[in-house]
Design a protein around this motif. Sequence first.
Motif, PDB file in Angstrom:
ATOM      1  N   GLU A  70       0.883  -1.049   0.073  1.00 48.60           N
ATOM      2  CA  GLU A  70       0.091   0.029  -0.081  1.00 48.60           C
ATOM      3  C   GLU A  70       0.925   1.323   0.025  1.00 48.60           C
ATOM      4  O   GLU A  70       0.374   2.293  -0.618  1.00 48.60           O
ATOM      5  N   ALA A  71       1.925   1.392   0.664  1.00 50.52           N
ATOM      6  CA  ALA A  71       2.828   2.261   0.686  1.00 50.52           C
ATOM      7  C   ALA A  71       3.064   2.725  -0.646  1.00 50.52           C
ATOM      8  O   ALA A  71       3.036   4.047  -0.953  1.00 50.52           O
ATOM      9  N   LEU A  72       3.780   1.854  -1.374  1.00 48.22           N
ATOM     10  CA  LEU A  72       4.219   2.283  -2.658  1.00 48.22           C
ATOM     11  C   LEU A  72       2.946   2.465  -3.758  1.00 48.22           C
ATOM     12  O   LEU A  72       3.208   3.435  -4.873  1.00 48.22           O
ATOM     13  N   LEU A  91       0.409   4.140  -2.931  1.00 49.53           N
ATOM     14  CA  LEU A  91       0.166   5.620  -2.366  1.00 49.53           C
ATOM     15  C   LEU A  91       0.741   6.417  -3.272  1.00 49.53           C
ATOM     16  O   LEU A  91       0.659   7.433  -3.849  1.00 49.53           O
ATOM     17  N   LEU A  92       2.247   6.219  -3.114  1.00 51.69           N
ATOM     18  CA  LEU A  92       3.175   7.088  -3.799  1.00 51.69           C
ATOM     19  C   LEU A  92       3.381   6.976  -5.357  1.00 51.69           C
ATOM     20  O   LEU A  92       3.819   7.949  -6.061  1.00 51.69           O
TER      21      LEU A  92
END
Lengths: 295, 295
Positions: free
Chosen positions: A103-105, A107-108
């Motif tokens: 999810e972090a990547l 989002l970015l």
Amino acid sequence: MNLHQMAEQALATHFEKVLGPTAPPRLIAAMRHAVFSGGARIRPQLCTAVAQACGMDAPQLTQAAGVAIEMMHCASLVHDDMPAFDNADMRRGRPSVHKEFGEALALLTGDGLIVMSYQVLLKSGQSHPSRLIALIQILSDGVGVPDGIIAGQAWECETRADLTQYQRAKTGALFVAATCAGALSAGADPQLWRALGECLGEAYQVADDIRDVIGQAQELGKPTGQDAQHGRPSMAHELGLGGAIEYFEKLIDRAVDSVPLVESGDTLRKIVRMESERLVPSSVCNSYRFVNATP
Amino acid sequence: MNLHQMAEQALATHFEKVLGPTAPPRLIAAMRHAVFSGGARIRPQLCTAVAQACGMDAPQLTQAAGVAIEMMHCASLVHDDMPAFDNADMRRGRPSVHKEFGEALALLTGDGLIVMSYQVLLKSGQSHPSRLIALIQILSDGVGVPDGIIAGQAWECETRADLTQYQRAKTGALFVAATCAGALSAGADPQLWRALGECLGEAYQVADDIRDVIGQAQELGKPTGQDAQHGRPSMAHELGLGGAIEYFEKLIDRAVDSVPLVESGDTLRKIVRMESERLVPSSVCNSYRFVNATP
């Protein structure tokens, strides 16, 4: 080279141009996964087709405009697939970005693609400064508040939403950006091409609603029945399947009629008809035409 | 009016200018929550201070540039606070955006603010087209790939990252955007102001690392000890607390020395010294100066 191949090649060229050797490799891999995913590239094709109809005197700029709009579209798909929205594991037959990269990547990746859209325009528009500024404006209007695709997505988080306003923003806004940017990149008046974008945008949204109901999971490469599952407003639910198909056909007629009287207008009208057949084949229309309730 | 009040007022004015009556109300409330949060407004203040040192001949444009940069900063805080990254419930003593409005709206709030930054510039820059294009470029470089704050954040998702490169991108890039945009908005050469942004950006990041370790939760309005908890690279861990404080002081000296020889350079040098005192008070520096290991 046909319009689809042109769009695909332009995306690859511009993507590489913006990257530098210092970018974080996993972010780049995730952005690449999001963009080079076998998408239909409708928006950049539409942008180029309109520019061609207007004489396309700056093909580099037209290409960049189409790429910028497609990257915005890809960014929105990455964020829409995330668990906070659709929680979709698959997109076009492959794992969605958050499934593959976390999810972090994801989002970015969305954030990075939004900014990359502007970077693409900046890299190609320096020799046409006034068109460049107008294109950046069209792009921003199609994406941001008050009426762009981000606002459209946000209507899903409201307790009350007007279906037409929701669909205009969620899908229509970026189609309007595509037709207007196509015209503007060729030095033509974008306002004359607004109606085409509006009609096509709405037609695509209605087609999506129809296909979500009748279920073409394999062909769509993503799960169906999502609108009902997520309680999203849908024309197929509002008008019944038969009504939605009728409305779709009306929108395509309106789109065809809206094409201004320019030399290559006929080519564009043909493209719209072919695209309509690809979206909702007439065989499907005929078999569901008299069904007025959702199955 | 001091620089902080000017920045606050400019944010309010430009935020309202971009909104229209048709925007989804909860998204707007969430975006408002993200922007009007009692932030220190360092970046727009820095942008204005540099523009003033350069003669500030287009104050509207300078103001818009500062607002655009601050909105990008706010967007990054909203996304960084989300569960996929810091999972921070609080920000500046209030619930973070996803805690107050849910993850879906937090996602869209960040997206919306990124685009709004461009919309703000577009609304104020039409009478200075060449400066406008250069400002959009500076803004995009500070945020996007390969070296902007999005890339900086993405370094946290890599298995190997160079600490200096990470910090330069994560914090430095938007400080560089602030000093360069300030100069450019006043018609001056942005490159002369790059070093000031780089030194200050790194100083802020080091100050943040220091405060994360020594713990000023109440003052920061957010939890401390986050770097260690999330395994994030930190200068205070790399150099020890005493070493980090020494390095911070060196960076401030370098920032002061980097200010070009312009008429109002002295004012700017004083601002940098005062800001340094606010970030890491000399009393703190003195009490920790000889501590060379993390507590």
